[in-house]
Design an enzyme around this catalytic site. Structure first.
Site, PDB file in Angstrom:
ATOM      1  N   LEU A 170       0.962  -1.207  -0.026  1.00 40.95           N
ATOM      2  CA  LEU A 170       0.132   0.005  -0.102  1.00 40.95           C
ATOM      3  C   LEU A 170       0.800   1.442  -0.026  1.00 40.95           C
ATOM      4  O   LEU A 170       0.509   2.308  -0.083  1.00 40.95           O
ATOM      5  CB  LEU A 170      -0.966  -0.057   1.242  1.00 40.95           C
ATOM      6  N   SER A 171       2.069   1.117   0.370  1.00 38.79           N
ATOM      7  CA  SER A 171       3.098   2.166   0.110  1.00 38.79           C
ATOM      8  C   SER A 171       2.961   3.225  -0.949  1.00 38.79           C
ATOM      9  O   SER A 171       2.856   4.583  -0.921  1.00 38.79           O
ATOM     10  CB  SER A 171       4.514   1.700   0.560  1.00 38.79           C
ATOM     11  N   LYS A 177      14.054  -7.447   4.111  1.00 40.80           N
ATOM     12  CA  LYS A 177      14.391  -6.812   5.155  1.00 40.80           C
ATOM     13  C   LYS A 177      15.398  -7.192   6.156  1.00 40.80           C
ATOM     14  O   LYS A 177      15.798  -6.232   6.733  1.00 40.80           O
ATOM     15  CB  LYS A 177      13.145  -6.678   6.530  1.00 40.80           C
ATOM     16  N   GLY A 215       6.798 -12.903  15.311  1.00 45.93           N
ATOM     17  CA  GLY A 215       7.236 -12.907  13.879  1.00 45.93           C
ATOM     18  C   GLY A 215       8.129 -11.666  13.615  1.00 45.93           C
ATOM     19  O   GLY A 215       8.507 -10.880  14.749  1.00 45.93           O
ATOM     20  N   GLY A 216       8.118 -11.066  12.495  1.00 43.62           N
ATOM     21  CA  GLY A 216       9.046  -9.958  12.087  1.00 43.62           C
ATOM     22  C   GLY A 216       8.383  -8.780  12.848  1.00 43.62           C
ATOM     23  O   GLY A 216       9.210  -7.956  13.365  1.00 43.62           O
ATOM     24  N   ASP A 249       9.293   1.169  11.491  1.00 45.14           N
ATOM     25  CA  ASP A 249       8.061   0.327  12.005  1.00 45.14           C
ATOM     26  C   ASP A 249       7.934   0.476  13.724  1.00 45.14           C
ATOM     27  O   ASP A 249       7.058   0.780  14.268  1.00 45.14           O
ATOM     28  CB  ASP A 249       8.440  -1.057  11.918  1.00 45.14           C
ATOM     29  N   TYR A 299      -4.712  -3.648   9.957  1.00 40.56           N
ATOM     30  CA  TYR A 299      -5.481  -2.378   9.807  1.00 40.56           C
ATOM     31  C   TYR A 299      -6.550  -2.781   8.706  1.00 40.56           C
ATOM     32  O   TYR A 299      -7.503  -1.924   8.645  1.00 40.56           O
ATOM     33  CB  TYR A 299      -4.638  -1.570   8.917  1.00 40.56           C
ATOM     34  N   GLY A 344      -4.087  -1.042  13.500  1.00 37.35           N
ATOM     35  CA  GLY A 344      -2.730  -1.028  12.726  1.00 37.35           C
ATOM     36  C   GLY A 344      -2.789   0.296  11.684  1.00 37.35           C
ATOM     37  O   GLY A 344      -1.386   0.229  11.214  1.00 37.35           O
ATOM     38  N   ASN A 393      13.515  -1.641   7.122  1.00 39.52           N
ATOM     39  CA  ASN A 393      12.384  -1.097   6.178  1.00 39.52           C
ATOM     40  C   ASN A 393      12.702   0.038   5.642  1.00 39.52           C
ATOM     41  O   ASN A 393      11.831   0.308   4.584  1.00 39.52           O
ATOM     42  CB  ASN A 393      10.884  -1.080   7.009  1.00 39.52           C
TER      43      ASN A 393
END
Ligand code: NAP
Length: 289
Positions: free
Chosen positions: A22-23, A72, A134-135, A108, A232, A253, A93
Protein backbone atom coordinates in the site's frame (compact mmCIF):
# COMPACT_ATOMS: atom_id res chain seq x y z
CA UNK A 1 -2.18 12.49 -12.61
CA UNK A 2 1.37 13.12 -11.38
CA UNK A 3 3.48 15.01 -13.91
CA UNK A 4 6.71 13.13 -14.64
CA UNK A 5 9.43 15.50 -15.84
CA UNK A 6 13.05 15.13 -16.89
CA UNK A 7 14.00 16.02 -13.32
CA UNK A 8 11.68 13.62 -11.49
CA UNK A 9 13.51 11.91 -8.64
CA UNK A 10 12.91 8.29 -7.74
CA UNK A 11 11.82 6.66 -4.49
CA UNK A 12 10.25 3.25 -4.14
CA UNK A 13 9.78 -0.05 -2.41
CA UNK A 14 11.52 -3.38 -2.99
CA UNK A 15 9.87 -6.70 -2.21
CA UNK A 16 9.04 -10.02 -3.81
CA UNK A 17 6.16 -9.90 -4.34
CA UNK A 18 5.56 -6.19 -3.94
CA UNK A 19 2.20 -5.91 -5.71
CA UNK A 20 0.27 -6.05 -2.39
CA UNK A 21 2.10 -3.01 -0.99
CA UNK A 22 0.00 0.00 0.00
CA UNK A 23 3.07 2.24 0.26
CA UNK A 24 2.90 3.65 -3.32
CA UNK A 25 -0.67 4.85 -2.65
CA UNK A 26 0.15 6.81 0.52
CA UNK A 27 3.65 7.97 -0.44
CA UNK A 28 2.61 9.40 -3.82
CA UNK A 29 -0.38 11.14 -2.17
CA UNK A 30 1.97 12.87 0.31
CA UNK A 31 4.45 13.79 -2.44
CA UNK A 32 1.65 15.31 -4.55
CA UNK A 33 0.48 17.53 -1.67
CA UNK A 34 4.01 18.84 -1.21
CA UNK A 35 4.18 19.60 -4.95
CA UNK A 36 7.57 17.91 -5.22
CA UNK A 37 9.00 16.39 -8.40
CA UNK A 38 9.35 12.88 -6.95
CA UNK A 39 7.69 9.57 -7.67
CA UNK A 40 7.49 6.45 -5.50
CA UNK A 41 7.42 3.17 -7.42
CA UNK A 42 7.12 -0.57 -6.64
CA UNK A 43 10.24 -2.59 -7.58
CA UNK A 44 9.71 -6.39 -7.56
CA UNK A 45 13.25 -7.67 -6.97
CA UNK A 46 13.90 -11.41 -6.68
CA UNK A 47 15.99 -12.42 -3.63
CA UNK A 48 18.91 -13.55 -5.84
CA UNK A 49 18.96 -10.16 -7.66
CA UNK A 50 19.12 -7.94 -4.56
CA UNK A 51 22.76 -6.91 -5.04
CA UNK A 52 22.15 -6.17 -8.74
CA UNK A 53 19.08 -4.17 -7.79
CA UNK A 54 21.02 -2.02 -5.33
CA UNK A 55 23.77 -1.36 -7.88
CA UNK A 56 21.07 -0.34 -10.34
CA UNK A 57 19.51 2.02 -7.80
CA UNK A 58 22.91 3.57 -7.11
CA UNK A 59 23.56 3.99 -10.84
CA UNK A 60 20.15 5.63 -11.33
CA UNK A 61 20.58 7.95 -8.35
CA UNK A 62 17.56 6.62 -6.42
CA UNK A 63 17.18 8.77 -3.29
CA UNK A 64 15.82 6.04 -1.05
CA UNK A 65 13.45 3.13 -0.78
CA UNK A 66 11.46 0.91 1.56
CA UNK A 67 12.23 -2.78 1.91
CA UNK A 68 9.64 -5.43 2.55
CA UNK A 69 9.59 -9.24 2.63
CA UNK A 70 11.91 -11.01 1.72
CA UNK A 71 14.58 -8.25 1.79
CA UNK A 72 14.25 -6.78 5.29
CA UNK A 73 17.09 -8.83 6.79
CA UNK A 74 19.09 -9.86 3.71
CA UNK A 75 19.69 -6.23 2.73
CA UNK A 76 21.71 -5.51 5.89
CA UNK A 77 25.14 -6.68 4.57
CA UNK A 78 24.83 -4.21 1.65
CA UNK A 79 24.33 -1.16 3.87
CA UNK A 80 27.14 1.16 5.01
CA UNK A 81 25.38 2.00 8.29
CA UNK A 82 22.25 0.98 10.16
CA UNK A 83 20.37 2.71 12.98
CA UNK A 84 20.16 1.38 16.53
CA UNK A 85 16.47 0.53 15.99
CA UNK A 86 17.25 -1.52 12.90
CA UNK A 87 20.08 -3.30 14.71
CA UNK A 88 17.84 -4.25 17.62
CA UNK A 89 14.91 -5.26 15.43
CA UNK A 90 17.29 -7.12 13.13
CA UNK A 91 15.51 -5.77 10.08
CA UNK A 92 15.56 -2.68 7.88
CA UNK A 93 12.45 -1.22 6.25
CA UNK A 94 13.81 2.14 5.09
CA UNK A 95 17.02 2.88 3.16
CA UNK A 96 18.48 6.23 2.13
CA UNK A 97 21.42 7.02 -0.14
CA UNK A 98 24.13 9.04 1.63
CA UNK A 99 27.68 10.10 0.77
CA UNK A 100 28.91 7.00 2.64
CA UNK A 101 26.55 4.62 0.86
CA UNK A 102 23.17 3.13 1.76
CA UNK A 103 21.93 3.95 5.30
CA UNK A 104 19.24 1.67 6.74
CA UNK A 105 16.77 2.16 9.53
CA UNK A 106 13.50 0.68 10.79
CA UNK A 107 10.58 3.10 10.99
CA UNK A 108 8.14 0.37 12.15
CA UNK A 109 9.27 1.07 15.72
CA UNK A 110 8.34 4.77 15.53
CA UNK A 111 5.20 3.86 13.60
CA UNK A 112 4.11 1.45 16.32
CA UNK A 113 4.84 3.99 19.05
CA UNK A 114 3.09 6.99 17.47
CA UNK A 115 -0.50 6.20 18.63
CA UNK A 116 0.73 5.07 22.07
CA UNK A 117 2.58 8.33 22.61
CA UNK A 118 -0.71 10.22 22.31
CA UNK A 119 -1.92 8.42 25.48
CA UNK A 120 -0.98 9.53 28.98
CA UNK A 121 0.47 6.44 30.63
CA UNK A 122 3.26 5.58 33.05
CA UNK A 123 4.96 3.10 30.74
CA UNK A 124 7.49 2.15 33.44
CA UNK A 125 4.58 0.53 35.33
CA UNK A 126 3.32 -1.44 32.33
CA UNK A 127 4.37 -4.95 31.31
CA UNK A 128 3.01 -5.48 27.79
CA UNK A 129 1.83 -8.83 26.43
CA UNK A 130 2.63 -9.37 22.76
CA UNK A 131 0.87 -12.10 20.78
CA UNK A 132 3.12 -13.65 18.12
CA UNK A 133 6.88 -13.72 17.65
CA UNK A 134 7.37 -12.95 13.95
CA UNK A 135 8.89 -9.94 12.19
CA UNK A 136 6.42 -7.31 13.38
CA UNK A 137 6.70 -8.54 16.99
CA UNK A 138 10.39 -7.59 16.95
CA UNK A 139 9.58 -3.93 16.19
CA UNK A 140 6.86 -3.99 18.87
CA UNK A 141 9.31 -5.39 21.46
CA UNK A 142 11.85 -2.65 20.68
CA UNK A 143 9.10 -0.02 20.81
CA UNK A 144 7.91 -1.21 24.24
CA UNK A 145 11.50 -1.20 25.48
CA UNK A 146 11.99 2.35 24.21
CA UNK A 147 8.84 3.38 26.11
CA UNK A 148 10.53 2.15 29.29
CA UNK A 149 8.45 -0.97 29.94
CA UNK A 150 10.55 -3.03 32.38
CA UNK A 151 9.38 -6.45 31.17
CA UNK A 152 7.93 -7.40 27.81
CA UNK A 153 6.03 -10.70 27.61
CA UNK A 154 5.89 -12.41 24.23
CA UNK A 155 3.46 -15.28 23.64
CA UNK A 156 4.09 -17.72 20.80
CA UNK A 157 2.68 -21.02 19.53
CA UNK A 158 5.85 -22.65 18.23
CA UNK A 159 8.30 -23.60 21.02
CA UNK A 160 11.34 -23.82 18.72
CA UNK A 161 10.70 -20.46 17.04
CA UNK A 162 10.00 -18.93 20.45
CA UNK A 163 13.34 -20.18 21.77
CA UNK A 164 15.17 -18.73 18.75
CA UNK A 165 13.30 -15.46 19.26
CA UNK A 166 14.28 -15.34 22.94
CA UNK A 167 17.92 -16.17 22.13
CA UNK A 168 18.08 -13.35 19.59
CA UNK A 169 17.76 -10.76 22.40
CA UNK A 170 20.42 -12.27 24.65
CA UNK A 171 23.30 -10.16 23.27
CA UNK A 172 21.28 -6.95 23.34
CA UNK A 173 20.30 -4.43 26.04
CA UNK A 174 16.82 -6.03 26.01
CA UNK A 175 18.06 -9.39 27.31
CA UNK A 176 16.56 -8.99 30.80
CA UNK A 177 13.35 -7.39 29.57
CA UNK A 178 12.12 -9.96 27.04
CA UNK A 179 10.24 -12.92 28.55
CA UNK A 180 8.75 -15.61 26.33
CA UNK A 181 5.72 -17.82 27.02
CA UNK A 182 3.79 -20.63 25.42
CA UNK A 183 0.26 -19.85 24.29
CA UNK A 184 -1.14 -21.88 27.23
CA UNK A 185 0.20 -19.22 29.63
CA UNK A 186 -1.77 -16.40 28.00
CA UNK A 187 -4.69 -16.63 30.39
CA UNK A 188 -2.53 -15.89 33.44
CA UNK A 189 -0.71 -13.02 31.72
CA UNK A 190 -3.77 -11.23 30.43
CA UNK A 191 -5.20 -10.16 33.78
CA UNK A 192 -1.84 -8.60 34.71
CA UNK A 193 -1.33 -6.42 31.64
CA UNK A 194 -2.33 -2.90 30.65
CA UNK A 195 -1.08 -3.29 27.06
CA UNK A 196 -2.04 -6.25 24.86
CA UNK A 197 -0.67 -6.24 21.29
CA UNK A 198 -1.69 -8.63 18.53
CA UNK A 199 1.12 -9.12 16.01
CA UNK A 200 -0.33 -12.34 14.54
CA UNK A 201 -2.27 -12.16 11.26
CA UNK A 202 -5.26 -13.88 12.92
CA UNK A 203 -8.44 -11.93 12.15
CA UNK A 204 -7.06 -10.21 9.07
CA UNK A 205 -9.39 -9.86 6.06
CA UNK A 206 -10.86 -12.13 4.69
CA UNK A 207 -10.74 -14.21 7.94
CA UNK A 208 -12.57 -11.56 9.88
CA UNK A 209 -14.40 -13.98 12.20
CA UNK A 210 -11.11 -15.26 13.67
CA UNK A 211 -9.37 -13.97 16.79
CA UNK A 212 -6.07 -14.87 18.46
CA UNK A 213 -7.70 -14.63 21.93
CA UNK A 214 -10.91 -16.48 22.79
CA UNK A 215 -13.83 -14.56 24.24
CA UNK A 216 -13.39 -16.42 27.52
CA UNK A 217 -9.73 -15.45 27.90
CA UNK A 218 -10.38 -11.87 26.75
CA UNK A 219 -12.74 -11.48 29.74
CA UNK A 220 -9.62 -11.37 31.92
CA UNK A 221 -8.36 -8.17 30.31
CA UNK A 222 -8.71 -5.26 32.70
CA UNK A 223 -11.16 -2.54 31.68
CA UNK A 224 -8.56 0.22 31.45
CA UNK A 225 -6.09 -1.77 29.37
CA UNK A 226 -4.96 -0.80 25.86
CA UNK A 227 -5.59 -3.38 23.12
CA UNK A 228 -3.53 -2.79 19.97
CA UNK A 229 -3.97 -4.84 16.80
CA UNK A 230 -1.37 -4.41 14.07
CA UNK A 231 -4.00 -5.51 11.54
CA UNK A 232 -5.57 -2.54 9.71
CA UNK A 233 -8.14 -4.40 7.59
CA UNK A 234 -10.79 -4.90 8.88
CA UNK A 235 -11.01 -2.16 11.45
CA UNK A 236 -11.89 -2.99 14.12
CA UNK A 237 -10.93 -6.66 14.10
CA UNK A 238 -12.90 -9.14 16.20
CA UNK A 239 -9.97 -9.01 18.68
CA UNK A 240 -10.44 -5.24 19.10
CA UNK A 241 -14.24 -5.54 19.25
CA UNK A 242 -13.95 -8.02 22.13
CA UNK A 243 -11.39 -5.83 23.92
CA UNK A 244 -13.65 -2.80 23.50
CA UNK A 245 -16.51 -4.72 25.11
CA UNK A 246 -14.19 -5.22 28.08
CA UNK A 247 -13.79 -1.44 28.28
CA UNK A 248 -10.28 -1.35 26.82
CA UNK A 249 -8.84 1.53 24.76
CA UNK A 250 -8.38 0.12 21.25
CA UNK A 251 -5.86 0.97 18.52
CA UNK A 252 -5.83 -0.58 15.03
CA UNK A 253 -2.83 -1.00 12.72
CA UNK A 254 -3.62 1.80 10.28
CA UNK A 255 -1.82 4.51 12.23
CA UNK A 256 1.33 2.38 12.50
CA UNK A 257 1.25 1.79 8.74
CA UNK A 258 0.77 5.49 8.01
CA UNK A 259 3.33 6.70 10.55
CA UNK A 260 6.09 4.29 9.48
CA UNK A 261 5.58 5.54 5.93
CA UNK A 262 5.58 9.18 7.01
CA UNK A 263 8.85 8.70 8.95
CA UNK A 264 10.47 7.14 5.88
CA UNK A 265 9.34 9.96 3.58
CA UNK A 266 10.56 12.58 6.06
CA UNK A 267 13.95 10.88 6.15
CA UNK A 268 14.29 10.98 2.36
CA UNK A 269 12.87 14.48 1.82
CA UNK A 270 14.31 16.03 5.00
CA UNK A 271 11.07 17.91 5.62
CA UNK A 272 7.73 17.28 7.41
CA UNK A 273 5.06 15.46 5.42
CA UNK A 274 1.26 15.37 5.71
CA UNK A 275 0.30 12.35 7.79
CA UNK A 276 -3.39 13.23 7.27
CA UNK A 277 -3.00 13.03 3.49
CA UNK A 278 -1.34 9.63 3.78
CA UNK A 279 -4.05 8.34 6.14
CA UNK A 280 -6.87 9.55 3.88
CA UNK A 281 -5.21 8.08 0.79
CA UNK A 282 -5.11 4.68 2.51
CA UNK A 283 -8.61 4.71 3.99
CA UNK A 284 -10.04 5.79 0.59
CA UNK A 285 -8.06 3.11 -1.23
CA UNK A 286 -9.06 0.38 1.25
CA UNK A 287 -12.67 1.59 1.45
CA UNK A 288 -12.41 2.02 5.24
CA UNK A 289 -14.48 4.60 7.16
P1 NAP B 1 5.17 -13.06 10.54
O1 NAP B 1 6.61 -12.73 10.57
O2 NAP B 1 4.68 -14.16 9.66
O3 NAP B 1 4.73 -13.39 12.07
C1 NAP B 1 3.44 -13.79 12.40
C2 NAP B 1 3.43 -14.37 13.81
O4 NAP B 1 2.08 -14.74 14.10
C3 NAP B 1 4.28 -15.63 13.99
O5 NAP B 1 4.81 -15.66 15.29
C4 NAP B 1 3.25 -16.73 13.80
O6 NAP B 1 3.59 -17.92 14.42
C5 NAP B 1 2.06 -16.12 14.50
N1 NAP B 1 0.81 -16.73 14.09
C6 NAP B 1 0.34 -16.89 12.83
N2 NAP B 1 -0.83 -17.52 12.86
C7 NAP B 1 -1.11 -17.79 14.16
C8 NAP B 1 -2.18 -18.43 14.82
N3 NAP B 1 -3.22 -18.96 14.16
N4 NAP B 1 -2.15 -18.52 16.17
C9 NAP B 1 -1.11 -18.03 16.86
N5 NAP B 1 -0.05 -17.40 16.28
C10 NAP B 1 -0.07 -17.29 14.94
O7 NAP B 1 4.30 -11.80 10.14
P2 NAP B 1 4.60 -10.27 10.50
O8 NAP B 1 5.37 -9.65 9.40
O9 NAP B 1 5.14 -10.22 11.88
O10 NAP B 1 3.13 -9.63 10.44
C11 NAP B 1 2.16 -10.02 11.37
C12 NAP B 1 0.90 -9.16 11.24
O11 NAP B 1 1.20 -7.80 11.52
C13 NAP B 1 0.25 -9.18 9.86
O12 NAP B 1 -1.13 -9.17 10.02
C14 NAP B 1 0.72 -7.88 9.25
O13 NAP B 1 -0.19 -7.39 8.27
C15 NAP B 1 0.73 -6.98 10.46
N6 NAP B 1 1.66 -5.86 10.32
C16 NAP B 1 1.14 -4.61 10.37
C17 NAP B 1 1.98 -3.52 10.27
C18 NAP B 1 1.41 -2.15 10.34
O14 NAP B 1 2.09 -1.19 9.94
N7 NAP B 1 0.19 -1.98 10.82
C19 NAP B 1 3.36 -3.71 10.12
C20 NAP B 1 3.86 -5.01 10.09
C21 NAP B 1 3.00 -6.09 10.19
P3 NAP B 1 4.40 -19.09 13.62
O15 NAP B 1 5.77 -18.55 13.42
O16 NAP B 1 4.30 -20.25 14.51
O17 NAP B 1 3.68 -19.26 12.31
Amino acid sequence: MTLITGKTQLLGIIGHPVSHSLSPVMQNAAIAVLGLDYIYLPFPIEPSRLEDGLKGFQAMGLRGFNATIPHKQTIIPYLSEISQEAQLVGAVNTVKWTEQGWYGTNTDVEGFLAPLKTLKQSWQQITPVILGNGGAARAVVVGCWQLGCPEIHVVGRNAQKLKTFWQSWQQTPLKDAVKCHNWENLSGLLSQTKLLVNTTPVGMSPNTDETPVTEEIMKQLSNNAIAYDLIYNPSPTLFLQMAQQQGAIVIDGLEMLVQQGAKALELWLEQPVSVNTMRTALTDYLGLD
